[in-house]
Design an enzyme around this catalytic site. Sequence first.
Site, PDB file in Angstrom:
ATOM      1  N   ASN A 115       0.714  -1.343  -0.106  1.00 48.81           N
ATOM      2  CA  ASN A 115      -0.123  -0.015  -0.064  1.00 48.81           C
ATOM      3  C   ASN A 115       0.738   1.371  -0.157  1.00 48.81           C
ATOM      4  O   ASN A 115       0.365   2.229  -0.452  1.00 48.81           O
ATOM      5  CB  ASN A 115      -0.927  -0.151   1.069  1.00 48.81           C
ATOM      6  CG  ASN A 115      -0.436  -0.012   2.373  1.00 48.81           C
ATOM      7  OD1 ASN A 115       0.744  -0.510   2.688  1.00 48.81           O
ATOM      8  ND2 ASN A 115      -1.105   0.779   3.411  1.00 48.81           N
ATOM      9  N   GLU A 132       4.320  -3.585  12.521  1.00 51.23           N
ATOM     10  CA  GLU A 132       3.596  -2.570  12.138  1.00 51.23           C
ATOM     11  C   GLU A 132       2.404  -3.333  11.577  1.00 51.23           C
ATOM     12  O   GLU A 132       2.488  -3.578  10.524  1.00 51.23           O
ATOM     13  CB  GLU A 132       4.074  -1.359  11.635  1.00 51.23           C
ATOM     14  CG  GLU A 132       3.376  -0.096  11.793  1.00 51.23           C
ATOM     15  CD  GLU A 132       2.195   0.114  10.814  1.00 51.23           C
ATOM     16  OE1 GLU A 132       0.991   0.102  11.449  1.00 51.23           O
ATOM     17  OE2 GLU A 132       2.610   0.576   9.678  1.00 51.23           O
ATOM     18  N   CYS A 153      -2.849   1.826   6.676  1.00 53.11           N
ATOM     19  CA  CYS A 153      -3.320   1.225   7.882  1.00 53.11           C
ATOM     20  C   CYS A 153      -3.772   2.570   8.710  1.00 53.11           C
ATOM     21  O   CYS A 153      -4.244   2.079   9.644  1.00 53.11           O
ATOM     22  CB  CYS A 153      -1.755   1.011   8.578  1.00 53.11           C
ATOM     23  SG  CYS A 153      -0.660   0.094   7.790  1.00 53.11           S
ATOM     24  N   GLU A 187       8.603   2.979  14.199  1.00 54.35           N
ATOM     25  CA  GLU A 187       9.420   3.238  13.234  1.00 54.35           C
ATOM     26  C   GLU A 187       9.480   4.907  13.040  1.00 54.35           C
ATOM     27  O   GLU A 187       8.651   5.914  13.371  1.00 54.35           O
ATOM     28  CB  GLU A 187       8.802   2.630  11.926  1.00 54.35           C
ATOM     29  CG  GLU A 187       8.495   1.226  12.211  1.00 54.35           C
ATOM     30  CD  GLU A 187       8.226   0.689  10.784  1.00 54.35           C
ATOM     31  OE1 GLU A 187       6.733   0.552  10.465  1.00 54.35           O
ATOM     32  OE2 GLU A 187       8.994   0.160  10.089  1.00 54.35           O
TER      33      GLU A 187
HETATM   34  C1  UN1 Z   1       0.267   2.962   6.029  1.00 54.77           C
HETATM   35  O1  UN1 Z   1      -0.874   3.179   5.842  1.00 54.77           O
HETATM   36  O2  UN1 Z   1       0.887   1.672   6.333  1.00 54.77           O
HETATM   37  O3  UN1 Z   1       0.208   8.469   7.767  1.00 54.77           O
HETATM   38  C2  UN1 Z   1       1.194   4.014   6.155  1.00 54.77           C
HETATM   39  C3  UN1 Z   1      -0.164   8.110   6.464  1.00 54.77           C
HETATM   40  C4  UN1 Z   1       1.093   8.026   5.789  1.00 54.77           C
HETATM   41  C5  UN1 Z   1       1.741   6.509   5.785  1.00 54.77           C
HETATM   42  C6  UN1 Z   1       0.716   5.344   5.992  1.00 54.77           C
HETATM   43  N1  UN1 Z   1       2.197   8.968   5.724  1.00 54.77           N
HETATM   44  O4  UN1 Z   1      -1.340   8.108   6.087  1.00 54.77           O
END
Ligand code: UN1
Length: 502
Positions: free
Chosen positions: A158, A256, A290, A470
């Site tokens: 993603n 994560e 995420c 991270e």
């Molecule tokens: C993710 O969805 O795994 O804060 C990372 C955010 C992005 C990173 C997402 N800078 O939505």
Amino acid sequence: MARRAARRTESGNFIAGHWLPARSGSSFESLSPARPAKVVGAFPRSGREDVDAAVSAAGKAFRAWREIPAPQRGAKLREVAALLRERKEALARLMALEMGKPLVEARGDVQEAIDCAEYYSGEGRRLFGQTTTSELPDKFAMTVRCPVGVCGIVSPWNFPVAIPAWKIFPAILCGNTVVFKPAEDSPACGEGFVRALHDAGVPAGVVNLVQGLGEEAGAALVHHPDVRLISFTGSCETGSLIAGACGQGLKRCSLEMGGKNAQIVMDDADLNLALEGALWGAFGTSGQRCTATSRLIVHKKVREAFVRRLVTQARKLRIGDPLDSMNHLGPLVNAAQLARVERYVAIGREEGARLRCGGKRPSAKALAQGHYFEPTVFDAVKPSMRIAQEEIFGPVTAVLEIRSLEEAIETLNGTSYGLSSSIYTRDVNKAFRAIRDLEAGITYVNGPTIGAEVHLPFGGVKQTGNGHREAGETALEIFTEWKSVYVDYSGRLQKAQIDVQA
Ligand code: UN1
């Protein structure tokens, strides 16, 4: 992703500076989610032998790389940043084609990698330890950071450039070497990223690439006895398997994983701002982050007005070819992900939630081939429903009604995850209580749940992670071991805890 033995391998693993096919000769194809008939490329379907070769190359390179002064390792990252900037558009286009996020977001993904390279290049001149007093006279005490060794990097599709960047850059800056296994849905992005590192002058063997499937190449990497650390972003199911294997192998392991992120909208919020935030947080990247806003926890006084406007705006979002800058939502990454989202919509309906918009694939003929799905809003969702508890990873958001800040916080905290959270309010007291009480690794005030910046820690509590953070300075804790150093310049044997007694 189609699993079939291809006649020829067009792209390679990158091991000790050489592009190589899988030892078995087999490969897999990466397909474009907008037009699954289009093959983006064929990549090695690697097995244990390939992983062995890559780990051995990383182990050899480690001996020299760890001795290069950190500021010089940082200087390499500056060159990486410059080259990624040059290739930003090409990489972004490849990303939109291969995993389906809209071009404008794909550019942001590459930008996040550039930011990361710049941030960690500076870290090469810090990597600070501590000095402290010894309890004995004529004795000096300090701590230094040491690299861990060969790191296995297992990353998702993603954020196919940003996430490998925020793992690999701190890893190599700290003096480790890497074997990188990209997700099987984004191998071309993984390859493009590694090519940039190589072309920018990262020495052979420092970053090795092994393509393949999770249960084959990924499993071989996780179980390899010479791999000292695994850094993984992905599902809780896979993360739990990896944690188990790392536990048995006594490896360091940074995970994560999932989220069920929520945005709280209080009755005193700027509703226009909250609406914009909800649309971006829930439907950006088609909800495949995420950090996506998969729940909206809205005060009873404003809920109906808010949902009505949300639905009106969601219906206006343009769905289509991610390479066409006019579109807001591209396709989901693959057929399995589409089926999963459809399944959750059926579950939501069965549970008695009210579908206010979406819930289906778009009817336009031109979109029939791709894995597209409409922005979907469920209303009248109860906290116990599965659509309020489980990560969907699609453009689906669930609206839950609350009557107070206490209830909002309790509702937000009432899942097994804790990555990102947000509150829209004009009341500074409410904002600070939320900052204190929300169980999440990230809290936004008057901003959506997405949009983390690379110089701050990134990660979550509860089942989202296993205690690591991270990005930012905290990534150094993942990728280094502390060594305590005592230098005795007294010229005699001194015995701690014995020579000096309080
Ligand atoms: C993710 O969805 O795994 O804060 C990372 C955010 C992005 C990173 C997402 N800078 O939505």
